[in-house]
Design an enzyme around this catalytic site. Structure first.
Site, PDB file in Angstrom:
ATOM      1  N   ARG A  10      13.901   1.665  -5.303  1.00  0.00           N
ATOM      2  CA  ARG A  10      15.295   2.124  -5.414  1.00  0.00           C
ATOM      3  C   ARG A  10      15.477   3.511  -4.815  1.00  0.00           C
ATOM      4  O   ARG A  10      14.573   4.307  -4.789  1.00  0.00           O
ATOM      5  CB  ARG A  10      15.673   2.256  -6.895  1.00  0.00           C
ATOM      6  CG  ARG A  10      15.857   0.994  -7.602  1.00  0.00           C
ATOM      7  CD  ARG A  10      16.603   1.252  -8.883  1.00  0.00           C
ATOM      8  NE  ARG A  10      15.714   1.586  -9.995  1.00  0.00           N
ATOM      9  CZ  ARG A  10      16.167   1.964 -11.186  1.00  0.00           C
ATOM     10  NH1 ARG A  10      17.470   2.108 -11.381  1.00  0.00           N
ATOM     11  NH2 ARG A  10      15.327   2.223 -12.163  1.00  0.00           N
TER      12      ARG A  10
ATOM     13  N   SER B 102       6.915  -5.480  -8.169  1.00  0.00           N
ATOM     14  CA  SER B 102       8.093  -5.321  -7.308  1.00  0.00           C
ATOM     15  C   SER B 102       9.375  -5.643  -8.074  1.00  0.00           C
ATOM     16  O   SER B 102       9.420  -6.569  -8.886  1.00  0.00           O
ATOM     17  CB  SER B 102       7.990  -6.265  -6.107  1.00  0.00           C
ATOM     18  OG  SER B 102       6.727  -6.178  -5.498  1.00  0.00           O
TER      19      SER B 102
ATOM     20  N   ARG C 232      18.159  -1.759  -9.872  1.00  0.00           N
ATOM     21  CA  ARG C 232      17.020  -2.582  -9.443  1.00  0.00           C
ATOM     22  C   ARG C 232      17.522  -3.868  -8.789  1.00  0.00           C
ATOM     23  O   ARG C 232      16.939  -4.362  -7.833  1.00  0.00           O
ATOM     24  CB  ARG C 232      16.142  -2.937 -10.644  1.00  0.00           C
ATOM     25  CG  ARG C 232      15.478  -1.733 -11.299  1.00  0.00           C
ATOM     26  CD  ARG C 232      14.696  -2.136 -12.534  1.00  0.00           C
ATOM     27  NE  ARG C 232      14.036  -1.002 -13.164  1.00  0.00           N
ATOM     28  CZ  ARG C 232      14.553  -0.300 -14.176  1.00  0.00           C
ATOM     29  NH1 ARG C 232      15.739  -0.610 -14.659  1.00  0.00           N
ATOM     30  NH2 ARG C 232      13.891   0.711 -14.698  1.00  0.00           N
TER      31      ARG C 232
ATOM     32  N   HIS D 197      13.596  -6.211 -17.568  1.00  0.00           N
ATOM     33  CA  HIS D 197      13.339  -4.842 -17.105  1.00  0.00           C
ATOM     34  C   HIS D 197      14.621  -4.294 -16.480  1.00  0.00           C
ATOM     35  O   HIS D 197      14.708  -4.012 -15.306  1.00  0.00           O
ATOM     36  CB  HIS D 197      12.216  -4.875 -16.067  1.00  0.00           C
ATOM     37  CG  HIS D 197      11.806  -3.516 -15.586  1.00  0.00           C
ATOM     38  ND1 HIS D 197      11.454  -2.498 -16.432  1.00  0.00           N
ATOM     39  CD2 HIS D 197      11.683  -3.008 -14.327  1.00  0.00           C
ATOM     40  CE1 HIS D 197      11.131  -1.430 -15.713  1.00  0.00           C
ATOM     41  NE2 HIS D 197      11.267  -1.715 -14.439  1.00  0.00           N
TER      42      HIS D 197
ATOM     43  N   GLY E 211       0.827  -1.215   0.000  1.00  0.00           N
ATOM     44  CA  GLY E 211       0.000   0.000   0.000  1.00  0.00           C
ATOM     45  C   GLY E 211       0.854   1.255   0.000  1.00  0.00           C
ATOM     46  O   GLY E 211       0.498   2.272   0.580  1.00  0.00           O
TER      47      GLY E 211
HETATM   48  P1  A3D Z   1       6.817   1.917  -1.460  1.00  0.00           P
HETATM   49  O1  A3D Z   1       6.119   3.220  -1.533  1.00  0.00           O
HETATM   50  O2  A3D Z   1       7.971   1.795  -0.513  1.00  0.00           O
HETATM   51  O3  A3D Z   1       5.731   0.801  -1.104  1.00  0.00           O
HETATM   52  C1  A3D Z   1       6.058  -0.517  -0.823  1.00  0.00           C
HETATM   53  C2  A3D Z   1       5.077  -1.008   0.227  1.00  0.00           C
HETATM   54  O4  A3D Z   1       5.343  -2.386   0.456  1.00  0.00           O
HETATM   55  C3  A3D Z   1       5.191  -0.295   1.579  1.00  0.00           C
HETATM   56  O5  A3D Z   1       3.954   0.295   1.929  1.00  0.00           O
HETATM   57  C4  A3D Z   1       5.563  -1.404   2.545  1.00  0.00           C
HETATM   58  O6  A3D Z   1       4.983  -1.260   3.830  1.00  0.00           O
HETATM   59  C5  A3D Z   1       5.018  -2.622   1.823  1.00  0.00           C
HETATM   60  N1  A3D Z   1       5.574  -3.884   2.282  1.00  0.00           N
HETATM   61  C6  A3D Z   1       6.828  -4.148   2.714  1.00  0.00           C
HETATM   62  N2  A3D Z   1       6.929  -5.436   3.078  1.00  0.00           N
HETATM   63  C7  A3D Z   1       5.717  -5.995   2.868  1.00  0.00           C
HETATM   64  C8  A3D Z   1       5.187  -7.285   3.050  1.00  0.00           C
HETATM   65  N3  A3D Z   1       5.945  -8.278   3.519  1.00  0.00           N
HETATM   66  N4  A3D Z   1       3.907  -7.485   2.734  1.00  0.00           N
HETATM   67  C9  A3D Z   1       3.125  -6.504   2.250  1.00  0.00           C
HETATM   68  N5  A3D Z   1       3.578  -5.252   2.051  1.00  0.00           N
HETATM   69  C10 A3D Z   1       4.850  -5.011   2.363  1.00  0.00           C
HETATM   70  O7  A3D Z   1       7.349   1.470  -2.897  1.00  0.00           O
HETATM   71  P2  A3D Z   1       6.659   1.741  -4.334  1.00  0.00           P
HETATM   72  O8  A3D Z   1       5.204   1.524  -4.228  1.00  0.00           O
HETATM   73  O9  A3D Z   1       7.179   3.023  -4.880  1.00  0.00           O
HETATM   74  O10 A3D Z   1       7.346   0.572  -5.198  1.00  0.00           O
HETATM   75  C11 A3D Z   1       7.029  -0.781  -4.948  1.00  0.00           C
HETATM   76  C12 A3D Z   1       7.928  -1.717  -5.739  1.00  0.00           C
HETATM   77  O11 A3D Z   1       7.713  -1.522  -7.136  1.00  0.00           O
HETATM   78  C13 A3D Z   1       9.430  -1.508  -5.525  1.00  0.00           C
HETATM   79  O12 A3D Z   1      10.089  -2.757  -5.434  1.00  0.00           O
HETATM   80  C14 A3D Z   1       9.875  -0.767  -6.771  1.00  0.00           C
HETATM   81  O13 A3D Z   1      11.233  -0.965  -7.082  1.00  0.00           O
HETATM   82  C15 A3D Z   1       8.968  -1.402  -7.804  1.00  0.00           C
HETATM   83  N6  A3D Z   1       8.807  -0.641  -9.055  1.00  0.00           N
HETATM   84  C16 A3D Z   1       8.657  -1.357 -10.198  1.00  0.00           C
HETATM   85  C17 A3D Z   1       8.484  -0.701 -11.395  1.00  0.00           C
HETATM   86  C18 A3D Z   1       8.322  -1.505 -12.662  1.00  0.00           C
HETATM   87  O14 A3D Z   1       7.985  -0.930 -13.684  1.00  0.00           O
HETATM   88  C19 A3D Z   1       8.557  -2.928 -12.645  1.00  0.00           C
HETATM   89  C20 A3D Z   1       8.454   0.697 -11.448  1.00  0.00           C
HETATM   90  C21 A3D Z   1       8.598   1.394 -10.266  1.00  0.00           C
HETATM   91  C22 A3D Z   1       8.777   0.716  -9.055  1.00  0.00           C
END
Ligand code: A3D
EC number: 1.1.1.37
Length: 317
Positions: free
Chosen positions: A83, A120, A89, A176, A11
């Protein structure tokens, strides 16, 4: 007929935008799971309270219990660290593998019939791990990367040519990572090859190639460009929109052709790995992989990208 249900695992930044987009498009009821108490509940309450203004009517729930994802048709996973500037990544693999392990176990136990879209990072490894742990068939576990990488490529082409991004068609293949494969030969503006338009614009083949090379380079580094500007995290609007587009194609059986991180069984010369390729996404998840001939240069780039994916996946403990 029962309403569709979308479960969001994570979330954070992307999770919040996913929830808002799913609600705005009324894709179904949405449940957001996170381990942080209050975070998913607060975000979902915030979005739910604006339904009368935005004109959507769906049930939005935040939770810290996997039991609430029961019955989900589509699960979108963003749990994991993003990141920070200077990180690749792949630097996330150790910590995010642990998170993905617990997430996949939760999905397997509580949403055993769902389609899973992983966001992720490092994407190719996290999708692989998620499929292994859930044991779901390959057509039901996919990753989002190519829709976003392709959208970025299209954006740079539109800016360069001064045309609407709606009329640009372009795609990236492969992993990716920095070795992804933007397909220059197939990039077009309503079918007109982009290279031809660049050559007309600059009246110089070498200059046109130089401009295209710069766009390819920017596409490969586009995620890092956003990270460097934000300093505290990575892109979140664009990955959310991209994953929602994939989820919508599955939920509404649209059969859109979207670059998808999918499990390959010999297609494009790759066997036993998840790699980005054009897929038909419909009610059965990955319904077809559209294979086509790559030229020698494209195949060499694909091979390099696949080698990087193999190394990444092999490095998982
Ligand atoms: P962020 O805003 O930190 O959100 C991640 C959430 O995951 C946080 O709210 C955490 O509390 C939650 N979390 C941590 N551990 C757990 C768990 N065990 N169970 C459930 N929730 C948990 O990150 P974000 O939303 O900006 O990014 C999320 C992921 O997407 C990261 O790994 C990024 O690197 C990835 N990402 C991928 C892309 C692609 O296009 C593939 C692009 C941008 C980011």
């Amino acid at each position: 007929m029962a309403r569709k249900k979308i479960a969001l695992i994570g979330g954070g930044q992307i999770g919040g935008v996913l929830a808002q987009l799913a609600a705005l498009r009324e894709l179904g009821d949405v449940v957001m799971f996170d381990i942080v108490e209050g975070l998913p509940q607060g975000k979902m309450l915030d979005i739910a309270e604006v339904g009368s203004v935005d004109g959507f009517d769906c049930c939005l729930k935040g939770t810290n219990s996997y039991e609430d994802i029961q019955g989900a048709d589509v699960v979108i996973v963003t749990a994991g660290l993003p990141r920070k500037p200077g990180m690749s990544r792949d630097d996330l693999i150790e910590v995010n593998s642990k998170i993905m392990t617990s997430v996949a176990e939760g999905i397997k136990a509580h949403a055993p019939n769902s389609f899973v879209i992983v966001i992720s990072n490092p994407l190719d490894a996290m999708v692989t791990l998620c499929q292994k742990i859930t044991g779901f068939p390959y057509n039901r576990v996919i990753g989002q990367a190519g829709v976003l990488d392709s959208a970025r490529f299209k954006t740079f082409i539109a800016w360069e040519l001064g045309v609407s991004v709606k009329d640009v068609n372009a795609m990236t293949l492969g992993g990716h990572g920095d070795d992804m494969v933007p397909l220059v030969r197939y990039a077009s503006v309503n079918g007109i090859p982009v290279m031809e338009l660049l050559e007309k614009k600059y009246k110089d083949k070498a200059k046109a190639k130089e401009v295209m090379d710069a766009m390819v380079k920017r596409t490969r580094g586009a995620g890092g460009e956003v990270v460097a500007l934000l300093k505290t995290g990575s892109a979140f609007y664009s990955p959310a929109s991209s994953a929602i587009c994939m989820a919508e194609s599955i939920l509404k059986d649209q059969k859109r052709v979207l670059p998808t991180c999918a499990y390959l069984n010999g297609e494009f010369g790759v066997k036993g790995f998840y790699v980005g390729v054009p897929c038909v996404l419909g009610e059965n998840g990955v319904e077809a992989i559209l294979e086509f001939e790559l030229d020698a240069e494209e195949q060499a780039m694909m091979d390099k990208s696949v080698a990087a994916v193999k190394e990444l996946v092999g490095s998982m403990k």
